[in-house]
Design an enzyme around this catalytic site. Structure first.
Site, short mmCIF file in Angstrom:
data_model
loop_
_atom_site.label_atom_id
_atom_site.label_comp_id
_atom_site.label_asym_id
_atom_site.label_seq_id
_atom_site.Cartn_x
_atom_site.Cartn_y
_atom_site.Cartn_z
N LYS A 118 29.37 40.91 49.04
CA LYS A 118 30.55 40.23 48.52
C LYS A 118 30.45 38.76 48.87
O LYS A 118 30.32 38.39 50.04
CB LYS A 118 31.81 40.84 49.13
CG LYS A 118 33.08 40.11 48.70
CD LYS A 118 34.32 40.78 49.20
CE LYS A 118 35.54 39.99 48.80
NZ LYS A 118 36.79 40.66 49.20
N ARG B 193 43.94 36.16 44.14
CA ARG B 193 44.66 35.75 45.35
C ARG B 193 46.10 35.38 45.04
O ARG B 193 46.99 35.58 45.86
CB ARG B 193 43.91 34.61 46.04
CG ARG B 193 42.62 35.14 46.66
CD ARG B 193 41.87 34.08 47.43
NE ARG B 193 40.56 34.61 47.82
CZ ARG B 193 39.59 33.88 48.34
NH1 ARG B 193 39.78 32.59 48.54
NH2 ARG B 193 38.44 34.43 48.67
N ARG C 250 37.02 31.81 53.52
CA ARG C 250 36.43 33.08 53.94
C ARG C 250 34.92 32.98 54.20
O ARG C 250 34.22 33.99 54.25
CB ARG C 250 36.66 34.13 52.85
CG ARG C 250 38.12 34.37 52.49
CD ARG C 250 38.33 35.81 52.06
NE ARG C 250 39.54 36.04 51.29
CZ ARG C 250 40.78 35.93 51.77
NH1 ARG C 250 40.98 35.54 53.02
NH2 ARG C 250 41.81 36.18 50.98
N LYS D 219 29.66 41.78 44.19
CA LYS D 219 30.88 41.14 43.73
C LYS D 219 30.81 39.64 43.99
O LYS D 219 30.46 39.26 45.11
CB LYS D 219 32.07 41.75 44.48
CG LYS D 219 33.41 41.12 44.19
CD LYS D 219 34.44 41.64 45.14
CE LYS D 219 35.73 40.89 44.84
NZ LYS D 219 36.75 41.13 45.81
N TYR E 97 39.12 44.55 34.90
CA TYR E 97 40.47 44.49 34.34
C TYR E 97 40.44 44.74 32.84
O TYR E 97 41.49 44.86 32.21
CB TYR E 97 41.09 43.12 34.67
CG TYR E 97 41.10 42.86 36.16
CD1 TYR E 97 42.04 43.48 36.98
CD2 TYR E 97 40.13 42.07 36.76
CE1 TYR E 97 42.03 43.28 38.36
CE2 TYR E 97 40.09 41.86 38.14
CZ TYR E 97 41.04 42.49 38.93
OH TYR E 97 41.01 42.30 40.29
C1 PBG Z 1 40.31 41.44 49.30
C2 PBG Z 1 39.80 41.40 47.91
C3 PBG Z 1 39.61 40.29 47.07
C4 PBG Z 1 39.19 40.81 45.84
C5 PBG Z 1 39.09 42.18 45.99
N1 PBG Z 1 39.44 42.52 47.27
C6 PBG Z 1 39.89 38.86 47.27
C7 PBG Z 1 39.22 38.08 48.31
O1 PBG Z 1 38.26 38.51 48.97
O2 PBG Z 1 39.67 36.94 48.51
C8 PBG Z 1 38.91 40.00 44.61
C9 PBG Z 1 39.19 40.70 43.32
C10 PBG Z 1 39.28 39.82 42.13
O3 PBG Z 1 39.14 38.58 42.20
O4 PBG Z 1 39.49 40.38 41.06
N2 PBG Z 1 39.41 41.06 50.28
ZN ZN Z 2 40.36 40.57 52.25
#
Ligand code: PBG
Ligand code: ZN
Length: 348
Positions: free
Chosen positions: A217, A227, A239, A270, A335
């Site tokens: 990720k 967010r 992050r 991701k 989505y």
């Molecule tokens: C939580 C999380 C995130 C997403 C999925 N789980 C956001 C992030 O890490 O800031 C992103 C999903 C999306 O953008 O569709 N950690």
């Molecule tokens: Zn998170």
């Protein structure tokens, strides 16, 4: 003019010219297999099946809530009592799995609501399982929507503490699994959380519950719209101390292999489209199913351009999903799942 698409084009006026190869020196004409729709369909190498798609749902505490999410047109915040219609539509369309994201009743430094068995997500799991026992229920396991500072773990003096965070994430996963989730999906990127969650699930008699790890990720700006939806933007910093640097490729394999060793059942990359090279590498390095998350920013940029008439929403959707499959994803979290299912029912 040559009728490009006519299946009955009698003979090619260019016959005999064109590139030659092989001992017979015959012209090479890859276009022969692109001449008609039927031929093109027969030689397709990749497809996107509806049952390879996972549809994200945003569950909020409270009653009678059905609010559109501005930055993600078509996606909504739903309270558990408003979830049933959405779930039956998802099933009617042939989608086999949903991925639940939750919002807490209150945010605090430890994301306490995340581990409560009566939170919005556990309630939603129980409700969905009562309406649709066969629907695969996956849950996102992360603290960022539950902490007041918006980070994915516990913070002390501006530092994200790994092991205390893993502890909370483990309890969150057990709460979801205990409520009936089929798959828990940790998205925090703390070290060692897959092993910790696996052994805790097993200890709690939940060895049948699978783990889909957000294994590679990236610290991506494509999460922006999400967010907003999850009210999970970090209140300070970013992050990058836990999510991966977009500059790195090899490191993704290291992360993925660790999660495989710790007991992941599915590994995820991701975002998807900007990381197709990573997806392909991961596919070539593991034997587990590989998932890709077509994230909020990937979705919303297509919708936004389509709304301006700059892109065709449906064909770009299909092309993006095909690209993700071609790169090596078995499963795609998107989505677009409902849109794609509708399109494929009408035939394309
Ligand atoms: C939580 C999380 C995130 C997403 C999925 N789980 C956001 C992030 O890490 O800031 C992103 C999903 C999306 O953008 O569709 N950690
Ligand atoms: Zn998170």
């Amino acid at each position: 003019m040559q009728p490009e698409l006519s299946p009955a084009a009698p003979r090619d006026p260019q016959a005999g010219v064109g590139p030659r190869t092989g001992s017979l020196s015959l012209p090479v004409r890859p276009r022969r297999l692109r001449r008609t729709l039927a031929l093109r369909r027969m030689v397709r190498e990749h497809t996107v099946r509806v049952d390879q798609l996972i549809y994200p749902l945003f569950v909020v505490p409270g009653k009678d809530i059905d609010d559109p999410i501005d930055a993600m047109p078509g996606v909504r915040h739903l309270s558990v009592d408003r979830l049933e219609a959405e779930v039956s539509e998802v099933r009617r369309l042939g989608i086999k799995a949903v991925l639940l994201f939750g919002l807490p009743r209150v945010k605090d430094p430890f994301g306490s609501d995340a581990t409560k068995p009566d939170g919005a997500v556990p309630e939603a799991i129980r409700a969905i399982k009562s309406w649709a026992p066969d629907l695969v229920v996956m849950t996102d396991v992360c603290l960022c929507a539950y902490t007041d500072h918006g980070h994915c773990g516990v913070v002390e003096d501006g530092v994200i503490l790994n092991d205390p965070s893993v502890d909370l994430l483990t309890r969150m996963a057990v709460a979801h699994a205990g409520a009936g989730a089929d798959v828990v999906a940790p998205s925090d990127m703390m070290d060692g959380r897959i092993g910790a969650i696996r052994s805790s699930l097993d200890k709690h008699g939940l060895s049948h519950v699978a783990i889909m790890s957000y294994a590679a990720k990236y610290a991506s700006s494509y999460y922006g719209p999400f967010r907003d939806a999850a009210h999970s933007a970090p209140q300070f910093g970013d992050r990058r101390a836990y999510q991966m640097d977009p500059a790195n490729g090899r490191e993704a394999i290291r992360e993925v292999l660790l999660d495989v060793a710790e007991g992941a059942d599915i590994v995820m990359v991701k975002p998807a489209m900007p990381y197709l090279d990573i997806l392909q590498m991961v596919r070539n390095n593991v034997h587990l199913p590989v998932a890709a998350y077509q994230v909020s920013g990937e979705y919303s940029q297509i919708i936004a351009a389509a709304d301006r008439g700059w892109l065709d929403r449906t064909t770009v959707m299909e092309e993006s999903l095909l690209a993700i499959r071609r790169a090596g994803a078995d499963l795609i979290i998107t989505y677009f799942a409902k849109d794609y299912a509708r399109m494929s029912h009408h035939g394309s």
